[in-house]
Design a protein around this motif. Structure first.
Motif, PDB file in Angstrom:
ATOM      1  N   GLY B  19       0.810  -1.216   0.000  1.00 53.80           N
ATOM      2  CA  GLY B  19       0.000   0.000   0.000  1.00 53.80           C
ATOM      3  C   GLY B  19       0.842   1.264   0.000  1.00 53.80           C
ATOM      4  N   LYS B  20       1.819   1.321   0.912  1.00 53.25           N
ATOM      5  CA  LYS B  20       2.668   2.511   0.986  1.00 53.25           C
ATOM      6  C   LYS B  20       3.535   2.638  -0.270  1.00 53.25           C
ATOM      7  CE  LYS B  20       2.858   3.054   6.013  1.00 53.25           C
ATOM      8  NZ  LYS B  20       3.573   2.594   7.227  1.00 53.25           N
ATOM      9  N   ILE B  21       4.011   1.491  -0.770  1.00 53.52           N
ATOM     10  CA  ILE B  21       4.834   1.543  -1.987  1.00 53.52           C
ATOM     11  C   ILE B  21       4.003   2.032  -3.172  1.00 53.52           C
ATOM     12  CG2 ILE B  21       6.150   0.145  -3.634  1.00 53.52           C
ATOM     13  CD1 ILE B  21       7.652   0.669  -0.994  1.00 53.52           C
ATOM     14  N   ALA B  22       2.760   1.588  -3.272  1.00 51.78           N
ATOM     15  CA  ALA B  22       1.888   2.047  -4.358  1.00 51.78           C
ATOM     16  C   ALA B  22       1.678   3.557  -4.261  1.00 51.78           C
ATOM     17  CB  ALA B  22       0.551   1.315  -4.309  1.00 51.78           C
ATOM     18  N   LEU B  23       1.555   4.074  -3.048  1.00 55.44           N
ATOM     19  CA  LEU B  23       1.375   5.519  -2.864  1.00 55.44           C
ATOM     20  C   LEU B  23       2.640   6.268  -3.292  1.00 55.44           C
ATOM     21  CD1 LEU B  23      -0.249   7.971  -1.917  1.00 55.44           C
ATOM     22  CD2 LEU B  23       0.584   7.519   0.414  1.00 55.44           C
ATOM     23  N   LEU B  24       3.807   5.775  -2.885  1.00 60.46           N
ATOM     24  CA  LEU B  24       5.065   6.414  -3.309  1.00 60.46           C
ATOM     25  C   LEU B  24       5.167   6.435  -4.832  1.00 60.46           C
ATOM     26  CD1 LEU B  24       7.671   4.933  -0.740  1.00 60.46           C
ATOM     27  CD2 LEU B  24       6.723   7.246  -0.771  1.00 60.46           C
ATOM     28  N   GLU B  25       4.857   5.314  -5.456  1.00 59.87           N
ATOM     29  CA  GLU B  25       4.938   5.247  -6.919  1.00 59.87           C
ATOM     30  C   GLU B  25       3.936   6.203  -7.579  1.00 59.87           C
ATOM     31  OE1 GLU B  25       6.586   0.799  -7.884  1.00 59.87           O
ATOM     32  OE2 GLU B  25       4.450   0.980  -7.430  1.00 59.87           O
ATOM     33  N   ALA B  26       2.757   6.319  -6.983  1.00 61.36           N
ATOM     34  CA  ALA B  26       1.731   7.211  -7.555  1.00 61.36           C
ATOM     35  C   ALA B  26       2.140   8.671  -7.399  1.00 61.36           C
ATOM     36  CB  ALA B  26       0.374   6.946  -6.902  1.00 61.36           C
ATOM     37  N   ALA B  86      12.750   1.292  -5.062  1.00 59.45           N
ATOM     38  CA  ALA B  86      13.579   0.375  -5.854  1.00 59.45           C
ATOM     39  C   ALA B  86      13.944  -0.874  -5.051  1.00 59.45           C
ATOM     40  CB  ALA B  86      14.843   1.095  -6.317  1.00 59.45           C
ATOM     41  N   ARG B  87      14.308  -0.680  -3.787  1.00 57.76           N
ATOM     42  CA  ARG B  87      14.687  -1.830  -2.964  1.00 57.76           C
ATOM     43  C   ARG B  87      13.480  -2.712  -2.635  1.00 57.76           C
ATOM     44  NH1 ARG B  87      19.705  -1.906  -0.183  1.00 57.76           N
ATOM     45  NH2 ARG B  87      21.047  -0.129  -0.676  1.00 57.76           N
ATOM     46  N   TYR B  88      12.313  -2.115  -2.440  1.00 64.77           N
ATOM     47  CA  TYR B  88      11.107  -2.917  -2.222  1.00 64.77           C
ATOM     48  C   TYR B  88      10.809  -3.761  -3.463  1.00 64.77           C
ATOM     49  CZ  TYR B  88       6.358  -4.408  -1.418  1.00 64.77           C
ATOM     50  OH  TYR B  88       5.242  -5.191  -1.277  1.00 64.77           O
ATOM     51  N   ARG B  89      10.856  -3.117  -4.634  1.00 64.70           N
ATOM     52  CA  ARG B  89      10.563  -3.832  -5.888  1.00 64.70           C
ATOM     53  C   ARG B  89      11.548  -4.975  -6.110  1.00 64.70           C
ATOM     54  NH1 ARG B  89       5.606  -3.829  -6.746  1.00 64.70           N
ATOM     55  NH2 ARG B  89       4.737  -1.789  -6.338  1.00 64.70           N
ATOM     56  N   GLN B  90      12.811  -4.728  -5.803  1.00 61.85           N
ATOM     57  CA  GLN B  90      13.835  -5.763  -5.988  1.00 61.85           C
ATOM     58  C   GLN B  90      13.571  -6.941  -5.039  1.00 61.85           C
ATOM     59  OE1 GLN B  90      17.831  -4.163  -5.850  1.00 61.85           O
ATOM     60  NE2 GLN B  90      18.747  -6.225  -5.926  1.00 61.85           N
ATOM     61  N   THR B  91      13.243  -6.617  -3.787  1.00 61.53           N
ATOM     62  CA  THR B  91      12.935  -7.666  -2.810  1.00 61.53           C
ATOM     63  C   THR B  91      11.725  -8.472  -3.257  1.00 61.53           C
ATOM     64  OG1 THR B  91      13.810  -6.299  -1.018  1.00 61.53           O
ATOM     65  CG2 THR B  91      12.359  -8.107  -0.395  1.00 61.53           C
ATOM     66  N   GLN B  92      10.695  -7.755  -3.704  1.00 60.77           N
ATOM     67  CA  GLN B  92       9.469  -8.411  -4.180  1.00 60.77           C
ATOM     68  C   GLN B  92       9.782  -9.354  -5.354  1.00 60.77           C
ATOM     69  OE1 GLN B  92       6.093  -7.829  -3.305  1.00 60.77           O
ATOM     70  NE2 GLN B  92       5.245  -8.954  -5.001  1.00 60.77           N
ATOM     71  N   ASP B  93      10.591  -8.882  -6.297  1.00 62.34           N
ATOM     72  CA  ASP B  93      10.931  -9.703  -7.466  1.00 62.34           C
ATOM     73  C   ASP B  93      11.735 -10.939  -7.057  1.00 62.34           C
ATOM     74  OD1 ASP B  93       9.656  -7.905  -9.067  1.00 62.34           O
ATOM     75  OD2 ASP B  93      11.462  -6.988  -9.879  1.00 62.34           O
ATOM     76  N   GLU B  94      12.699 -10.745  -6.164  1.00 67.18           N
ATOM     77  CA  GLU B  94      13.528 -11.867  -5.727  1.00 67.18           C
ATOM     78  C   GLU B  94      12.695 -12.883  -4.925  1.00 67.18           C
ATOM     79  OE1 GLU B  94      17.795  -9.454  -5.512  1.00 67.18           O
ATOM     80  OE2 GLU B  94      16.543  -9.640  -3.730  1.00 67.18           O
ATOM     81  N   ALA B  95      11.804 -12.366  -4.085  1.00 71.72           N
ATOM     82  CA  ALA B  95      10.957 -13.258  -3.294  1.00 71.72           C
ATOM     83  C   ALA B  95      10.022 -14.057  -4.200  1.00 71.72           C
ATOM     84  CB  ALA B  95      10.150 -12.448  -2.276  1.00 71.72           C
ATOM     85  N   ARG B  96       9.486 -13.375  -5.219  1.00 69.74           N
ATOM     86  CA  ARG B  96       8.570 -14.057  -6.136  1.00 69.74           C
ATOM     87  C   ARG B  96       9.299 -15.153  -6.912  1.00 69.74           C
ATOM     88  NH1 ARG B  96       6.511  -9.835  -9.162  1.00 69.74           N
ATOM     89  NH2 ARG B  96       4.556  -9.549  -8.071  1.00 69.74           N
ATOM     90  N   LYS B  97      10.529 -14.857  -7.286  1.00 72.06           N
ATOM     91  CA  LYS B  97      11.334 -15.829  -8.021  1.00 72.06           C
ATOM     92  C   LYS B  97      11.595 -17.060  -7.140  1.00 72.06           C
ATOM     93  CE  LYS B  97      15.578 -15.750 -10.795  1.00 72.06           C
ATOM     94  NZ  LYS B  97      16.746 -14.897 -11.124  1.00 72.06           N
ATOM     95  N   ALA B  98      11.976 -16.804  -5.890  1.00 67.00           N
ATOM     96  CA  ALA B  98      12.238 -17.910  -4.964  1.00 67.00           C
ATOM     97  C   ALA B  98      10.968 -18.708  -4.691  1.00 67.00           C
ATOM     98  CB  ALA B  98      12.811 -17.368  -3.649  1.00 67.00           C
ATOM     99  N   ALA B  99       9.826 -18.023  -4.704  1.00 70.49           N
ATOM    100  CA  ALA B  99       8.558 -18.673  -4.360  1.00 70.49           C
ATOM    101  C   ALA B  99       7.921 -19.384  -5.543  1.00 70.49           C
ATOM    102  CB  ALA B  99       7.586 -17.628  -3.811  1.00 70.49           C
ATOM    103  N   GLU B 100       8.453 -19.181  -6.717  1.00 71.69           N
ATOM    104  CA  GLU B 100       7.793 -19.655  -7.945  1.00 71.69           C
ATOM    105  C   GLU B 100       7.277 -21.113  -7.863  1.00 71.69           C
ATOM    106  OE1 GLU B 100       6.818 -17.755 -10.298  1.00 71.69           O
ATOM    107  OE2 GLU B 100       6.120 -19.293 -11.695  1.00 71.69           O
TER     108      GLU B 100
END
Lengths: 122, 122
Positions: B19-26, B86-100
Motif C-alpha cells: 500500500g505505501k509503496i503504491a502511494l510512493l509510486e503514484a 527500488a529496494r522494495y521492488r527488488q525484494t518483491q521480485d527476488e521473493a517471487r522468483k524464490a517462491a515460484e
C-alpha cells in the motif's frame, strides 16, 4: 529490533499470510482449535472461521477435526496442511535471505522507533 | 488468476508494504499527493497521513512537498524515497522468483476461486 520481512500468498480464493500460518502451526502444536486460539490470543469464533475458510479454499482439507464436535474433539493438520506450512516457511526464509541487504539498509535509514529517539552513542 | 506473493517490511517504526509503496509510486508518477490519492481511490486525508507517517519514520524525508500548501503545491520522491521503492521492488521480485515453485503448487491445490467452482475440462 531490526527490520524483518513477511510474505503473503495471494490467490482468488483468499490470501495466506502470517496469521493463518500461525494458526495452522498452533493447531499442529496443541492438537485443538480452541487451544490454538487461546495460544494466539484469538477468539475461538475467529479461529473456527479461519479453519473453515482454509478448508474451503483448498481442494482437500488442510485441518482435520475429530469426533466430539467443535469444542470437544481434537484437531490437527492433514498432510496437505503440513505441506502448506512447510512451503510458506521455506518461501519466507528464502525471501528473507534475498532481502537481507535491503533489511540492513532499512535499519540504517529508518529511525530506531516510532518516536524517532535514538539513545546517544557511547 | 494464478497465485502470487507480496512482501512487507516490518520495523518498530511501522510496516512498509504494497500500500505505501503504491502511494510512493503514484506520487512519483503524478507529482501530487492529491492526484496520487485519486489514482489509488484513496482519500486525500489517508494519503496525507501515510506521507506524514513515512516522512517521520525515516531519518530524512522520502516525499518532498513544494510551496503551495497541502493541496496547491506539487510533491515528489526524494532520492531516499526512490531508493525505498527500488529496494522494495527488488525484494518483491527476488521473493517471487524464490517462491515460484510454491506458487505453482498452490495453483494446483487451491480451488480456482472463492466459490470453489472450476469449469469442466475440454
Amino acid at each position: 529490533m531490526p527490520a524483518d520481512l513477511r510474505v503473503r500468498f495471494l490467490h482468488p480464493t483468499g490470501a495466506i499470510g502470517p496469521g493463518k500460518i500461525a494458526l495452522l502451526e498452533a493447531i499442529d502444536r496443541t492438537g485443538s482449535i480452541s487451544a490454538a486460539a487461546r495460544s494466539l490470543d484469538m477468539t475461538f469464533r475467529r479461529a473456527w472461521f479461519l479453519v473453515e475458510t482454509m478448508n474451503t479454499a483448498f481442494r482437500e482439507p488442510v485441518i482435520r477435526t475429530s469426533i466430539g464436535g467443535r469444542e470437544g474433539g481434537g484437531a490437527g493438520l492433514t498432510a496437505l496442511g503440513q505441506e502448506v506450512v512447510a512451503r510458506y516457511r521455506q518461501t519466507q526464509d528464502e525471501a528473507r535471505k534475498a532481502a537481507e541487504p535491503h533489511l540492513r539498509w532499512l535499519d540504517e535509514v529508518l529511525k530506531e522507533d516510532a518516536a524517532g529517539s535514538k539513545p546517544p552513542a557511547g
